[in-house]
Enzyme design. Structure first.
Site, PDB file in Angstrom:
ATOM      1  N   GLU A  57       0.834  -1.133  -0.098  1.00 13.99           N
ATOM      2  CA  GLU A  57       0.197  -0.158  -0.063  1.00 13.99           C
ATOM      3  C   GLU A  57       1.015   1.201   0.070  1.00 13.99           C
ATOM      4  OE1 GLU A  57      -2.723  -0.351   3.196  1.00 13.99           O
ATOM      5  OE2 GLU A  57      -3.855  -2.140   2.214  1.00 13.99           O
ATOM      6  N   ASN A  68       2.490  -4.770  -3.347  1.00 17.12           N
ATOM      7  CA  ASN A  68       0.921  -5.330  -3.277  1.00 17.12           C
ATOM      8  C   ASN A  68       0.309  -3.892  -2.823  1.00 17.12           C
ATOM      9  OD1 ASN A  68      -0.802  -7.435  -2.711  1.00 17.12           O
ATOM     10  ND2 ASN A  68      -0.865  -6.797  -0.461  1.00 17.12           N
ATOM     11  N   HIS A 100      -9.979  -5.933  -3.195  1.00 16.65           N
ATOM     12  CA  HIS A 100     -11.246  -5.716  -2.000  1.00 16.65           C
ATOM     13  C   HIS A 100     -12.282  -4.811  -2.913  1.00 16.65           C
ATOM     14  CE1 HIS A 100      -9.057  -7.375   1.227  1.00 16.65           C
ATOM     15  NE2 HIS A 100      -8.211  -6.347   1.020  1.00 16.65           N
ATOM     16  N   GLU A 137      -6.196 -10.472  -2.101  1.00 19.10           N
ATOM     17  CA  GLU A 137      -6.873 -10.266  -0.757  1.00 19.10           C
ATOM     18  C   GLU A 137      -8.437 -10.024  -1.268  1.00 19.10           C
ATOM     19  OE1 GLU A 137      -5.551  -7.061   1.680  1.00 19.10           O
ATOM     20  OE2 GLU A 137      -3.325  -7.572   1.456  1.00 19.10           O
ATOM     21  N   ASP A 194     -12.131  -9.977  -1.884  1.00 17.19           N
ATOM     22  CA  ASP A 194     -13.557 -10.067  -1.366  1.00 17.19           C
ATOM     23  C   ASP A 194     -14.095  -9.219  -2.249  1.00 17.19           C
ATOM     24  OD1 ASP A 194     -12.689  -7.690  -0.031  1.00 17.19           O
ATOM     25  OD2 ASP A 194     -12.516  -8.466   1.958  1.00 17.19           O
TER      26      ASP A 194
END
Ligand code: XIL
Length: 480
Positions: free
Chosen positions: A138, A198, A238, A269, A271
């Protein structure tokens, strides 16, 4: 002479179809990628090893847990538990994460030398037991600015000539310097661990409304500039209602451009908010999962997908119900999204059915094939088209969920229709992965766009929910 038959024949993959796999990890392995999950030791129920072949510690390898203020290691017990579990269950591990502004614990505010000490300690402690490490997490700002973050550790960055980037001689860059350190450690130790960067909101080439995704472009520039130290790129994925966090049609193109730099790309990650595209709990989300999995499968260097948890209720974003299972504490039920992912993985990297090309090739190949096939086809039994359907019921007083498995016969099919008659008093209230007509008495379910084509022997599942009792269902399948 070479004959070009343009646009005529439908191309079907022929020959025996592999039986569809029944777990995410087996289906993914067949397609040449891993399918993983984030977990903590408290979540290591048997489903983890059964369904997934990669594990990311959700919190237990973050500096807040394992780093001392001088870059040493502490509290590695949970991380070890996860790594041991992964090893026992033949799962890859993604280390997460070394340099991050959040959950930094006593490393918060450290200088580059201390970060480098920590990087060395962490990489060496687990060595090749960790296949991929998120070295930097990030690094880029929110709101599609394309800028770096400005809080620590990015306060260590210095743009010496003021030209707006950190790529020049004389600049310091915490991203570059952390990767250089990590690469040194890997090389010195003869490790095979791959080093990743990432981030989130970097998934599409564009964001909502078609605006360029500047955050993705900034990440691309970093990877291109520091390619010699960076082996892999993680798109957190996400997906939610934020205009910069949606699933766009150019996801695959963006994965492809990173892959073209020679790095592996991972969805790290995943979702997906269950009302991202509409309010249709289940079906819309399943379709969105399918899109993401397909985008990865279509890029050879997209080598893994990780979901950020097992069940909705245990997710960091529980209210968005973004994962593949309901339930909790080891007692999990598969959602429509699970079935969609499994089905898409089972199709593999190359779509098993391609429709007729609509555009004829305009350029003729100049080289004729020189090798003729040496093996003549043996005579196979004439395939019989058709399909069968089987129902499994989960009933309670006053209601039921039916899961219907459709299996193609000895030939590929392009579509299917399942008819069944509900006993009086039973009414269908909703269905997923199928188009329904009727809700009581004789009802029919037809395939939807993504699950009509099945190879010989291949299966797909749809489901429906209803009120009343639905005993003794006898489904009849017709193929087209
Ligand atoms: C999250 C965890 O899921 C939560 O349990 C924790 O409270 C906060 O961090 N991006 C990342 C992950 O890289 O480490 C974050 O994980 C989710 C966002």
């Amino acid at each position: 002479m070479l004959l070009l038959v343009g646009g005529a024949a439908a191309i079907q993959s022929i020959g025996p179809a592999a039986a569809a796999e029944t777990t995410l990890r087996a289906a993914a392995a067949n397609a040449g990628l891993f399918f993983g999950v984030a977990a903590s030791p408290g979540r290591l129920s048997s489903i983890v090893g059964q369904e997934f072949n990669q594990l990311t510690p959700e919190n237990d390898m973050k500096p807040a847990t394992i780093a001392t203020s001088s870059g040493g290691l502490q509290n590695t017990g949970n991380a070890d538990t996860l790594v041991n579990y992964a090893q026992t269950n033949n799962m890859l591990v993604r280390g997460h994460t070394l340099v991050w502004h959040s959950q930094a614990g006593s490393l918060q505010g450290a200088n580059q030398a201390t970060l480098n000490t920590f990087i060395g300690n962490a990489l060496n402690r687990w060595g090749n037991r960790i296949a991929y490490w998120d070295v930097v997490n990030e690094a880029l700002d929110d709101n599609n600015t394309g800028n770096r973050r400005t809080q620590w550790p990015h306060t260590l960055n210095r743009d010496a000539n003021g030209d707006g980037d950190f790529f020049d001689t004389g600049d310091t860059d915490v991203i570059r310097d952390s990767f250089i350190r990590a690469k040194q450690v890997v090389q010195a130790g003869g490790l095979t661990t791959k080093l990743c960067i990432n981030d989130y909101d970097v998934e599409g080439l564009t964001v909502r409304g078609g605006t360029q995704n500047r955050k993705a472009n900034a990440l691309y520039d970093i990877v291109r500039n520091y390619r010699q130290y960076i082996d892999c790129v993680g798109f957190q994925a996400h997906f939610n209602d934020n205009p910069n966090s949606i699933i766009t049609d150019d996801l695959q193109a963006n994965i492809q451009r990173f892959a073209d730099l020679g790095v592996e790309v991972h969805i790290t990650e995943l979702d997906i908010d269950d009302d991202l595209s509409n309010n249709d709990i289940g079906a819309g989300q399943a379709e969105n999962y399918r899109k993401v999995v397909r985008a990865c499968l279509n890029v050879a260097r997209c080598t893994g997908i990780t979901v950020w948890g097992i069940a909705d209720s245990e997710s960091w974003r529980a209210s968005e119900r973004g994962l593949l299972f309901t339930g909790s504490s080891g007692n999990y039920q598969k959602k429509a999204a699970y079935h969609a992912v499994l089905d898409e993985l089972n199709k593999g990297r190359v779509p098993t059915n391609t429709t007729s090309p609509t555009v004829s090739p305009t350029v003729s190949p100049t080289v004729s094939p020189t090798v003729s096939p040496t093996v003549s086809p043996t005579v196979s039994p004439t395939p019989t088209a058709g399909c069968t359907a089987a129902v499994s019921l989960n009933s309670w007083t006053g209601g039921f969920v039916a899961t219907v498995r459709v299996t193609a016969g000895t030939a590929p099919i392009n579509g299917w229709n399942v008819r069944l008659t509900l006993p009086s008093g039973a009414t269908v209230t909703n269905a997923w992965n199928a188009n329904r007509s009727g809700n009581s008495g004789a009802v029919q379910f037809g395939n939807v766009s993504y699950n009509g084509r099945l190879n010989a022997g291949q299966t797909t599942e749809f489901g429906f929910q209803g009120t009343g009792a639905a005993t003794g269902l006898t489904p009849v399948c017709t193929a087209s």
